[in-house]
Enzyme design. Structure first.
Site, PDB file in Angstrom:
ATOM      1  N   GLU A 307       0.806  -1.221   0.000  1.00  0.00           N
ATOM      2  CA  GLU A 307       0.000   0.000   0.000  1.00  0.00           C
ATOM      3  C   GLU A 307       0.840   1.273   0.000  1.00  0.00           C
ATOM      4  O   GLU A 307       0.535   2.206   0.736  1.00  0.00           O
ATOM      5  CB  GLU A 307      -0.928  -0.028   1.213  1.00  0.00           C
ATOM      6  CG  GLU A 307      -0.231   0.039   2.594  1.00  0.00           C
ATOM      7  CD  GLU A 307       0.133  -1.322   3.170  1.00  0.00           C
ATOM      8  OE1 GLU A 307       0.206  -2.296   2.395  1.00  0.00           O
ATOM      9  OE2 GLU A 307       0.347  -1.419   4.388  1.00  0.00           O
ATOM     10  N   HIS A 331      -8.383  -3.802  -0.780  1.00  0.00           N
ATOM     11  CA  HIS A 331      -7.570  -3.937   0.431  1.00  0.00           C
ATOM     12  C   HIS A 331      -6.491  -2.841   0.467  1.00  0.00           C
ATOM     13  O   HIS A 331      -6.352  -2.131   1.467  1.00  0.00           O
ATOM     14  CB  HIS A 331      -6.933  -5.335   0.466  1.00  0.00           C
ATOM     15  CG  HIS A 331      -6.030  -5.562   1.635  1.00  0.00           C
ATOM     16  ND1 HIS A 331      -6.422  -6.283   2.745  1.00  0.00           N
ATOM     17  CD2 HIS A 331      -4.768  -5.139   1.896  1.00  0.00           C
ATOM     18  CE1 HIS A 331      -5.425  -6.294   3.617  1.00  0.00           C
ATOM     19  NE2 HIS A 331      -4.408  -5.613   3.121  1.00  0.00           N
ATOM     20  N   GLU A 332      -5.755  -2.719  -0.621  1.00  0.00           N
ATOM     21  CA  GLU A 332      -4.651  -1.738  -0.616  1.00  0.00           C
ATOM     22  C   GLU A 332      -5.188  -0.312  -0.511  1.00  0.00           C
ATOM     23  O   GLU A 332      -4.626   0.522   0.199  1.00  0.00           O
ATOM     24  CB  GLU A 332      -3.788  -1.890  -1.868  1.00  0.00           C
ATOM     25  CG  GLU A 332      -3.229  -3.295  -2.099  1.00  0.00           C
ATOM     26  CD  GLU A 332      -2.526  -3.893  -0.901  1.00  0.00           C
ATOM     27  OE1 GLU A 332      -2.037  -3.135  -0.040  1.00  0.00           O
ATOM     28  OE2 GLU A 332      -2.463  -5.134  -0.812  1.00  0.00           O
ATOM     29  N   HIS A 335      -6.003   0.788   2.956  1.00  0.00           N
ATOM     30  CA  HIS A 335      -4.838   1.215   3.746  1.00  0.00           C
ATOM     31  C   HIS A 335      -4.632   2.734   3.675  1.00  0.00           C
ATOM     32  O   HIS A 335      -3.893   3.284   4.501  1.00  0.00           O
ATOM     33  CB  HIS A 335      -3.570   0.527   3.248  1.00  0.00           C
ATOM     34  CG  HIS A 335      -3.320  -0.829   3.846  1.00  0.00           C
ATOM     35  ND1 HIS A 335      -3.222  -1.024   5.204  1.00  0.00           N
ATOM     36  CD2 HIS A 335      -3.131  -2.047   3.274  1.00  0.00           C
ATOM     37  CE1 HIS A 335      -2.972  -2.315   5.437  1.00  0.00           C
ATOM     38  NE2 HIS A 335      -2.929  -2.957   4.292  1.00  0.00           N
ATOM     39  N   GLU A 354      -3.683  -3.987   9.763  1.00  0.00           N
ATOM     40  CA  GLU A 354      -4.238  -5.036   8.902  1.00  0.00           C
ATOM     41  C   GLU A 354      -5.612  -5.536   9.335  1.00  0.00           C
ATOM     42  O   GLU A 354      -6.415  -5.927   8.492  1.00  0.00           O
ATOM     43  CB  GLU A 354      -3.250  -6.203   8.798  1.00  0.00           C
ATOM     44  CG  GLU A 354      -1.930  -5.830   8.123  1.00  0.00           C
ATOM     45  CD  GLU A 354      -2.066  -5.387   6.672  1.00  0.00           C
ATOM     46  OE1 GLU A 354      -3.166  -5.474   6.110  1.00  0.00           O
ATOM     47  OE2 GLU A 354      -1.052  -4.931   6.101  1.00  0.00           O
ATOM     48  N   ASP A 409       9.760 -10.475   9.481  1.00  0.00           N
ATOM     49  CA  ASP A 409       9.382 -11.186   8.248  1.00  0.00           C
ATOM     50  C   ASP A 409       9.254 -12.693   8.442  1.00  0.00           C
ATOM     51  O   ASP A 409       8.837 -13.400   7.530  1.00  0.00           O
ATOM     52  CB  ASP A 409      10.459 -10.972   7.172  1.00  0.00           C
ATOM     53  CG  ASP A 409      10.356  -9.596   6.556  1.00  0.00           C
ATOM     54  OD1 ASP A 409       9.282  -8.985   6.669  1.00  0.00           O
ATOM     55  OD2 ASP A 409      11.349  -9.144   5.974  1.00  0.00           O
ATOM     56  N   TYR A 417      -4.680  -9.933  10.670  1.00  0.00           N
ATOM     57  CA  TYR A 417      -5.676  -9.574   9.661  1.00  0.00           C
ATOM     58  C   TYR A 417      -7.064 -10.067  10.073  1.00  0.00           C
ATOM     59  O   TYR A 417      -8.010  -9.286  10.193  1.00  0.00           O
ATOM     60  CB  TYR A 417      -5.337 -10.246   8.323  1.00  0.00           C
ATOM     61  CG  TYR A 417      -4.087  -9.748   7.654  1.00  0.00           C
ATOM     62  CD1 TYR A 417      -4.172  -9.043   6.461  1.00  0.00           C
ATOM     63  CD2 TYR A 417      -2.821  -9.997   8.172  1.00  0.00           C
ATOM     64  CE1 TYR A 417      -3.040  -8.600   5.801  1.00  0.00           C
ATOM     65  CE2 TYR A 417      -1.686  -9.554   7.527  1.00  0.00           C
ATOM     66  CZ  TYR A 417      -1.793  -8.853   6.348  1.00  0.00           C
ATOM     67  OH  TYR A 417      -0.670  -8.410   5.707  1.00  0.00           O
TER      68      TYR A 417
HETATM   69 ZN    ZN Z   1      -2.621  -5.031   4.080  1.00  0.00          ZN
END
Ligand code: ZN
Length: 640
Positions: A307, A331-332, A335, A354, A409, A417
């Site tokens: 995003e 979704h993006e 953001h 998220e 990561d 989410y």
């Molecule tokens: Zn996201």
């Protein structure tokens, strides 16, 4: 960043500071009912994924001047950091770096005269990189670091022409989230710190540079592209791409950037973005970033989307020609409110980015495509959550993580989410949609262009809903959402009638009561296919799977989402006839969330793991470093 069918995720951790301030029942602060000024617990002074000391010396602006060198896979030049002395006694500016080669550092009190500055580059930590400590006199207003990157920089991917769609020009793109900005810019690489940025990017002739910023149409006389992001953003949203990139407008504020051969298809696929923006604005307030463009990346982009403000980076795997996967863009785009406008202050608060974004996406899907579509997405999300919970350590199953983890990561998870979404959906059900919409909009308006913690969210929740409208939800229930490894028993799980129909048809087919040709699969949405494959009972036989493949051509599916679900299922049921299809798939797709389950299934048997290793050796060059790391981790692990 999009996760489900879209991307990867960070392990989220909880620094000790939250243990004390998360019990928000006792928090007292003043706030107007319209939530235009929001107080609450203060932001933490630092966070575990950064060496920065922003409470003492804070970066308030970034100006990049970089040259892009494809031959040596190198960015070189300088960054000017505007600084604010918050503690007059502080004399050392602490920056984050990873594998940067620092040539020299200067400071200036007026931006004109520069003096050399002493600096030390600390030892390299595997996850955090190296601390850059710069001697900074009290009168210094700016610090300039001259540096260059290394070819292996974790936030940069350098593609050879053969790895692009056009095959003629090289390509570079960045991925800064979560803590990779430091591999191409020395800065305070923490979402606690927000700053505007400018950039001057000198790229080879014939190539175009784009950034998450306002851009000029053409380079100046000196051949450099210039950019400005006037709004303060966290470092993980600084983004750059350079390549054979063309542009087409799709609306008043929207457009697509892509390699020329992809441009037309991309413009068709995402033609309705402006419409989605209008729906989002009606619910959550004005879009505050000017333009909203999409950059379609080559296949090695490891995520579904990223995003980056004003310019979302998108995987080409959602260009299907039928606009069926555009909820990735929703979704993006969401953001632009949750994440970019109001940002998780630390990676422990990742659910604020998220979980909110997943909730918003479902709401916008509902407004745009109807509740049946939205409910299918919600059920698939809940399914992903179950899988993530099975794979997660106990301490990682709550919204707020109990154990600090090293690398953001390292762990894939849908928990921030989908558990975040279930939490917000539960609140909505308690207070009603109108009240809850007002609440969410107030959160965005009251925290616009700020970073926020979970403790601050809880203070706002207590004030605006729990205490103002008593008897509907309790602090103890919210504690359970935040801290319990189990999903609360009172959580409302989504249902989908469209999936119930698939269940019944599948049962009949498996029991031999319905011929395979009679399955109404031609009418199925992508989500129904996914559900059909992902929840296939373990009793399905290899013969039945092969009949499915013959009937529907699943091994040759042009839809990469369906392809991933199919291959995972067939490999899990020991149908080796799909291995060559898996090899083709793994060599052409780079999106982690799609390739990871295929590698995971293969690696569960010795033969499969050997095969996966051979395939990976061939596919590796087409993967992003973040995806390479993930696949290697999977293959290195013993079969589970
Ligand atoms: Zn996201």
């Amino acid at each position: 960043m999009s996760r489900r069918r879209f991307s990867a995720v960070f392990r989220v951790l909880s620094p000790a500071v939250f243990a004390t301030c998360a019990a928000s029942g006792a928090v007292v602060f003043s706030m107007t009912a319209t939530a235009t000024s929001v107080a609450g617990p203060p932001l933490p002074a630092s966070e575990p994924h950064s060496y920065a000391n922003p409470q003492m010396l804070r970066v308030t602006g970034v100006a990049l001047d970089l040259k892009v060198d494809f031959t040596h896979k190198r960015l070189s030049g300088s960054v000017d950091l505007q600084i604010e002395h918050r503690d007059p006694a502080a004399r050392e500016l602490m920056l984050d770096t990873r594998d940067l080669q620092i040539a020299r550092v200067e400071t200036s009190s007026d931006g004109k005269a520069w003096k050399p500055a002493a600096f030390t580059l600390g030892e390299r930590d595997r996850v955090l990189g190296a601390r850059l400590a710069i001697q900074t006199p009290l009168d210094a207003q700016r610090v300039r670091v001259h540096y260059q990157t290394v070819p292996e920089a974790s936030g940069l991917q350098w593609l050879a022409p053969v790895q692009t769609a056009g095959k003629k020009q090289p390509y570079l793109f960045t991925q800064s989230q979560a803590i990779h900005a430091r591999s191409w810019i020395p800065l305070q690489d923490t979402p606690l710190v927000r700053m505007p940025y400018t950039a001057r990017i000198t790229a080879p002739k014939g190539l175009r540079a784009v950034m998450s910023a306002e851009m000029q149409d053409r380079p100046g006389a000196d051949g450099a592209w210039t950019f400005s992001m006037p709004q303060p953003i966290p470092s993980y949203l600084i983004a750059l791409a350079v390549g054979d990139i063309a542009f087409r407008s799709t609306g008043e504020r929207t457009g697509v950037y892509a390699e020329p051969s992809m441009l037309e298809r991309a413009a068709y696929e995402f033609a309705e973005t402006e419409k989605t923006m209008a729906l989002a604005e009606a619910l959550y307030g004005p879009y505050r970033w000017g333009r909203y463009d999409l950059l379609i990346l080559p296949p090695s982009f490891p995520y579904g989307g990223m995003e980056n403000p004003r310019l979302t980076f998108v995987t080409p795997s959602v260009i299907t020609g039928d606009r069926k996967l555009v909820s990735l863009i929703t979704h993006e785009l969401s953001h632009s409110w949750s994440g970019n406008l109001v940002t998780n202050a630390t990676w422990s608060d990742f659910w604020l980015n998220e979980g909110f974004t997943t909730y918003l996406t479902n709401r916008l899907n509902e407004a745009q495509f109807g509740s049946e579509f939205a409910n299918m997405e919600r059920v698939l999300g809940a399914q992903d959550l179950r899988k993530s919970v099975e794979q997660a350590e106990i301490a990682d199953r709550s919204l707020l993580r109990a154990t600090p983890a090293a690398d953001p990561d390292e762990v894939f998870s849908s928990i921030p989410y989908e558990r975040g979404n279930l939490f917000l959906s539960w609140l909505e059900s308690r207070y009603g949609r109108a009240e809850f919409d007002r609440f969410v909009r107030g959160w965005f308006d009251g925290h616009a262009f700020q970073s926020a913690t979970t403790a601050q969210f809880r203070a706002y929740l207590s004030e605006q809903l729990i205490r103002r409208l008593p008897g509907k939800a309790s602090e103890a229930q919210v504690d359970e959402w935040m801290n319990s490894p189990e999903l609360p028993a009172f959580a409302l799980m989504p249902q989908s009638d469209a999936f119930t129909a698939v269940d019944a048809q599948r049962r009949q087919w498996l029991d031999g009561k319905l011929a395979i040709g009679a399955l109404p699969a031609a009418d199925w949405a992508v989500q129904q296919w996914q559900y059909f494959l992902d929840t296939m009972p373990a009793t399905v036989t290899v013969a039945q799977l092969q009949a499915l493949d013959r009937q529907f051509g699943l091994s040759r599916s042009g839809n990469q989402i369906i392809g991933s679900s199919w291959l995972r299922l067939a490999i899990a049921r020991n149908d080796r006839s799909v291995w060559p299809a898996a090899e083709r798939y793994l060599q052409s797709v780079g999106r982690m969330h799609l390739i990871e389950p295929v590698y995971r299934e293969l690696s569960k048997t010795d033969d499969g793991r050997r095969y996966a290793e051979q395939v990976y050796a061939k596919a590796r060059a087409g993967y992003h470093p973040i995806a390479q790391q993930e696949v290697q981790r999977l293959l290195g692990k013993k079969a589970s």
